[in-house]
Scaffold this active site. Structure first.
Site, PDB file in Angstrom:
ATOM      1  N   HIS A  84      45.452  41.435  35.410  1.00  0.00           N
ATOM      2  CA  HIS A  84      46.288  42.512  35.843  1.00  0.00           C
ATOM      3  C   HIS A  84      46.425  43.630  34.616  1.00  0.00           C
ATOM      4  CE1 HIS A  84      50.566  41.231  34.321  1.00  0.00           C
ATOM      5  NE2 HIS A  84      49.710  39.982  34.815  1.00  0.00           N
ATOM      6  N   ASP A 201      51.355  39.864  28.277  1.00  0.00           N
ATOM      7  CA  ASP A 201      51.128  39.626  29.720  1.00  0.00           C
ATOM      8  C   ASP A 201      50.947  40.980  30.527  1.00  0.00           C
ATOM      9  OD1 ASP A 201      51.493  38.784  32.231  1.00  0.00           O
ATOM     10  OD2 ASP A 201      53.511  38.086  32.000  1.00  0.00           O
ATOM     11  N   GLU A 235      50.621  43.162  39.779  1.00  0.00           N
ATOM     12  CA  GLU A 235      50.869  41.717  39.771  1.00  0.00           C
ATOM     13  C   GLU A 235      52.585  41.544  39.251  1.00  0.00           C
ATOM     14  OE1 GLU A 235      51.498  37.733  38.117  1.00  0.00           O
ATOM     15  OE2 GLU A 235      51.898  39.648  37.100  1.00  0.00           O
ATOM     16  N   GLU A 236      53.090  42.360  38.264  1.00  0.00           N
ATOM     17  CA  GLU A 236      54.285  42.096  37.917  1.00  0.00           C
ATOM     18  C   GLU A 236      55.477  42.262  38.898  1.00  0.00           C
ATOM     19  OE1 GLU A 236      55.125  40.579  35.464  1.00  0.00           O
ATOM     20  OE2 GLU A 236      53.735  40.872  33.993  1.00  0.00           O
ATOM     21  N   ASP A 256      45.819  35.013  32.995  1.00  0.00           N
ATOM     22  CA  ASP A 256      47.249  35.481  32.953  1.00  0.00           C
ATOM     23  C   ASP A 256      48.022  34.518  31.647  1.00  0.00           C
ATOM     24  OD1 ASP A 256      49.456  36.841  33.249  1.00  0.00           O
ATOM     25  OD2 ASP A 256      49.256  36.744  35.266  1.00  0.00           O
ATOM     26  N   HIS A 336      57.389  37.361  28.667  1.00  0.00           N
ATOM     27  CA  HIS A 336      58.380  38.327  29.140  1.00  0.00           C
ATOM     28  C   HIS A 336      59.314  38.942  28.039  1.00  0.00           C
ATOM     29  CE1 HIS A 336      57.526  38.377  33.768  1.00  0.00           C
ATOM     30  NE2 HIS A 336      56.401  38.009  33.090  1.00  0.00           N
TER      31      HIS A 336
END
Length: 402
Positions: A84, A201, A235-236, A256, A336
């Site tokens: 992504h 990410d 995706e997030e 990922d 994150h």
């Protein structure tokens, strides 16, 4: 099938270029253009959905080399590798009387990682810079209250770097509710190979996939089935690959981040392959096949189970696609947040992907779109394991008697 050399300079440069492009979910057009140019340079055909999800195709070439699409007939279902392009971010939800801005997060992430972030706010006519600060940001004013205020998004505000005294001053800049806020990645590539940045990410995964495609294309390696490189945009925020996997695909590998923490198997070395995440177990045969590839080709690997984790692979299954799924992850500390991984991990992922692209279907029966009878169906336990059972299975009738 052979492990191919990965161009580490290309991988690193691509990652840094990706990190320089703001792409919170919902504001992804520019990174789509960038990725498309990379695919153009590799000579790969691709198509875009309405919103910009990219599906590129690495054509099978076992018989007479690359073929014209108009004359091409496939021999069976394809595979897909999904990464992504979207990242975490925020959106303006309120313009305060003070001229400060309240934010709502894009994606699921803690406000403690947003504190102190330098950001770009995108208005519909331009962009302005600013900082995300706690409501009580000065110890000289609030003393110990700076340390005791709660941690949540209501405790943060965006300070715009312009001369602002009230809400009207902010509106005069063109700022409105619903404007996107992108956090600076602040990447560092260290001499020891560590890479530290926001938004690894999943820009690190995208860079590894592009590096793998480059290695396969330039080597002329044999590719037995069509392989689609899919770059998703949401995706997030939970949807990801729900609408882009087509009926011509029999298996999906997601690329990922793998969260590194106490009690987890993910590491900042080697490839991490989770056997399960929040969507449930990934495909038995495909995950074990990837682990065998790692073992056979001297690629370090780790096994893991992710408890609070969603991915493009899981999204494909939730959307109702009848596909095998697996995840290939780069271990990264502080997911994150300010994430850290190692260049060697991304190289290992790219190496594994080159092997997968050369490998064909996971099971022979997967060459067909549908199964005929159960006689063709797989067994998750090897036949030799079944024969080792010393205690015979009881007669069903015995279980109902006495």
């Amino acid at each position: 099938m052979k492990k191919l050399n990965i161009d580490t300079a290309f991988l690193t440069t691509t990652l840094l270029e990706l990190l320089a492009i703001p792409s919170p979910a919902g504001l992804t057009d520019e990174i789509v253009h960038y990725t498309a140019r990379k695919l153009d340079a590799l000579g790969l055909n691709y198509e875009l959905t309405r919103r910009g999800t990219i599906r590129a195709t690495l054509r099978a070439n076992l018989d007479d080399g690359p073929r014209d699409d108009a004359a091409y007939t496939k021999a069976g279902p394809d595979c897909a590798i999904v990464a992504h392009l979207d990242t975490l971010g925020a959106m303006v939800r309120e313009i305060k009387d003070t001229g400060r801005l309240a934010l709502s997060p894009i994606g699921t992430w803690s406000s403690r990682f947003a504190e102190g972030g330098r950001v770009t706010l995108f208005t519909e006519t331009g962009r302005v810079r600013g900082s995300v600060l706690p409501l009580k940001a000065s110890g000289h004013v609030y003393n110990e209250e700076v340390d005791t205020q709660p941690v949540n998004w209501d405790q943060l505000e965006l300070r715009v770097d312009e001369r602002i005294g009230n809400a009207d001053d902010v509106r005069a800049l063109g700022v409105q509710v619903g404007d996107f806020v992108a956090f600076d990645a602040c990447p560092e590539v260290l001499e020891n190979g560590f890479i530290v940045s926001r938004h690894l990410d999943n820009k690190a995964g995208v860079a590894a996939l592009l590096a793998a495609l480059k290695a396969v294309v330039e080597s002329g390696a044999a590719v037995p089935i069509d392989c689609h490189a899919v770059f998703t945009l949401t995706e997030e925020v939970g949807s990801g690959a729900t609408a882009v996997i087509e009926d011509d695909v029999s298996e999906v590998i997601g690329i990922d981040i793998g969260p590194v923490a106490f009690g987890q198997g993910a590491r900042e070395e080697g490839v991490t392959i989770p056997l399960m995440d929040s969507a449930g177990p990934h495909d038995y045969h495909l995950t074990r096949r990837l682990l065998r590839m790692c073992a056979e080709h001297a690629i370090p690997s780790n096994r893991d189970v992710f408890r609070f984790y969603h991915s493009d692979a899981g999204a494909a299954v939730k959307a109702g696609h009848d596909v095998r799924t697996a995840l290939v992850c780069f271990g990264a500390d502080a997911s994150h947040g300010y994430e850290r991984t190692h260049l060697s991990v991304l190289v290992n992922i790219a190496e594994l992907l080159t092997l997968y692209m050369q490998s064909g279907h996971t099971l022979p029966k997967d060459r067909h779109h549908r199964l005929g009878t159960v006689d063709d169906f797989s067994h998750q336990l090897e036949a030799e394991q079944l024969t080792r059972q010393e205690t015979p299975m009881p007669d069903p009738g015995e279980l109902t008697r006495g």
